[in-house]
Design an enzyme around this catalytic site. Structure first.
Site, PDB file in Angstrom:
ATOM      1  N   HIS A 115       0.921  -0.833  -0.122  1.00 10.94           N
ATOM      2  CA  HIS A 115       0.350  -0.167  -0.198  1.00 10.94           C
ATOM      3  C   HIS A 115       1.455   1.227   0.140  1.00 10.94           C
ATOM      4  O   HIS A 115       0.811   2.069  -0.701  1.00 10.94           O
ATOM      5  CB  HIS A 115      -0.780  -0.413   1.288  1.00 10.94           C
ATOM      6  N   ASP A 123      -5.241  -7.607  -3.362  1.00  9.88           N
ATOM      7  CA  ASP A 123      -5.858  -8.053  -2.316  1.00  9.88           C
ATOM      8  C   ASP A 123      -6.883  -8.038  -1.681  1.00  9.88           C
ATOM      9  O   ASP A 123      -6.580 -10.002  -1.254  1.00  9.88           O
ATOM     10  CB  ASP A 123      -5.063  -6.620  -1.952  1.00  9.88           C
TER      11      ASP A 123
END
Length: 462
Positions: A284, A334
């Site tokens: 991220h 994800d």
């Protein structure tokens, strides 16, 4: 055909490698495959009689560097009005509470089949759902890990199991850490040494699997825990092939870390030696300060972007362009709000356009490298993958150029077409390690993946 005998495939168009500045496809490419490897690549030749013809555009297999397989059960169930990352997390914990090794295998098998149908030939599974309810270990303490490795084998893809150290429930401004509670108890091993002992005992079955390591986040481990992780990494005769950590996904994480330690999460990782010692993949990296960016560039850490999840969870826009070309980028799906690595690549550039107000911040060839050799090698520890060249793993993804999305595409701008127009629905055939796993948009080993996925998810919510 006898085992080990070479097979030949004639590609109407191919992108043999996403080298810097490369955008054009090559016509009439003959690829020879034997024993799971590409043994020869010859461009500009007519199709021999014994070669299978692959129309459309053929690219190397795609790497999905960040996955939480059980999050797939939440797709279409968490669009709450006024919610946040933290309200979504509570729903995720409720799903985690319901899984056991058998149900997790059924779910992950179908999720990995969905990945294969999207052209993914290798996945990085960020795995922290280790134990039974209340944190009680199963008879085999790595039963959940084994379920994931078996699921990947069923789907025909490679897996880097990123076994995750998760020891605390959260970080408070006073520096104290909340204990694990409720479903979180299933994540913890008590200490870094206990976690490493369990991990060392896991010997996955099959050549398709490798075991890496991860720290969940600075919320879930203390500075002392990070020190221990770095020590354990250094004590290994053969370090983990990949090390990952969630970093600065939410502003609240940064705020808590600053209040507790006077440092950002990236600065904390640098001060403990984690960045230098482990050269991790930072997942991220959404809320980085200019100082964080400098640290990442200096240590040549990698960054994994997951654009569809980052926008689904309202995480924010990462400073991707500020990282510069020296920081390897990889991509992941994800939480699997969609499983489409072309969309992840497209999202990385589109998010940068929204952040900066400029187009062209991340070039298409760099985005393809993030899915190809950077994803497999830098992100997941599988060197020799992600390129169509002699000696590479025989991972091929054949993309249909005749569909509505890619109609009229220019082979001279093939990289642009793949990144900015293709979707998972355009994938026709997929080969992993020299073996077809998807043919004509159907998974060969999991022929009704949608039905299996439907059953596995509804079973969890019954």
């Amino acid at each position: 055909m006898t085992p080990g005998a070479p097979r030949r495939y004639h590609c109407a168009w191919a992108l043999p490698a996403a080298d810097p500045g490369t955008a054009a496809a090559t016509a009439d490419v003959l690829i020879e495959v034997a024993d799971g490897r590409i043994t020869a690549v010859e461009p500009g030749v007519r199709a021999p009689a014994d070669a299978e013809r692959l129309p459309g555009l053929t690219v190397a297999g795609l790497a999905n560097a960040h996955s939480h397989a059980f999050h797939r059960a939440l797709r279409g169930r968490t669009g709450e009005h006024g919610g946040s990352f933290w309200t979504w997390r509570e729903q995720m914990y409720r799903v985690a509470a319901r899984l056991d090794p058998d149900s997790y295998h059924r779910l992950a098998r179908a999720v990995y089949a969905e990945m294969a149908l999207a052209g993914i030939t290798c996945v990085g599974e960020f795995h922290y759902l280790h134990h039974g309810p209340g944190g009680r270990p199963y008879g085999d303490p790595n039963a959940m890990s084994a379920a994931l490795v078996a699921a990947a084998a069923d789907a025909g893809i490679r897996i880097t199991l990123l076994d995750t150290c998760y020891l605390h429930g959260g970080l408070r401004a006073d520096g104290a850490r909340s204990p694990l509670e409720g479903p979180q108890l299933r994540f913890g091993d008590g200490s870094p040494d206990a976690w490493a002992e369990r991990l060392a005992a896991f010997r996955p079955h099959g050549r398709h699997a490798r075991v890496g390591a991860a720290l969940h986040s600075v919320r879930a481990v203390s500075p002392a825990d990070i020190d221990d992780f770095v020590r354990l990494h250094g004590e290994l005769g053969r370090p983990w092939p990949a090390v990952h950590i969630h970093l600065s996904e939410q502003p609240a994480e940064n705020e808590a870390c600053l209040a507790a330690h006077g440092r950002t999460p990236a600065q904390l990782l640098a001060d403990t030696g984690f960045l230098d010692a482990c050269r991790p993949t930072l997942v991220h990296a959404t809320h980085l300060t200019p100082g964080d960016v400098k640290l990442i560039r200096q240590t040549r850490s990698r960054v994994c972007l997951c654009p569809t999840t980052e926008r689904d969870l309202a995480d924010g826009l990462p400073p991707t362009g500020d990282l510069g070309p020296g920081v390897p980028l990889v991509l992941g799906s994800d939480g699997h709000s969609v499983i489409d690595m072309f969309e992840e690549a497209r999202g990385a550039e589109m998010h940068e356009r929204l952040r900066t107000g400029r187009r062209g911040g991340v070039a298409p060839d760099r985005l393809l490298r993030s899915l190809h050799e950077s994803g497999h090698g830098d992100g997941l520890g599988w060197d020799g993958a992600g390129r169509i060249e002699a000696g590479s793993r025989a991972d091929l993804v054949n993309i249909d150029l005749g569909g509505i999305r890619l109609a009229g595409s220019d082979p001279a701008r093939a990289a642009d077409a793949v990144v900015f127009a293709a979707t998972a629905a355009d994938v026709r055939h997929v080969m992993a390690d020299g073996r077809w796993i998807v043919r004509d948009r159907a998974h060969l080993a999991v022929p009704d993946a949608a039905a299996e996925l439907d059953h596995a998810i509804k079973e969890l919510f019954a």
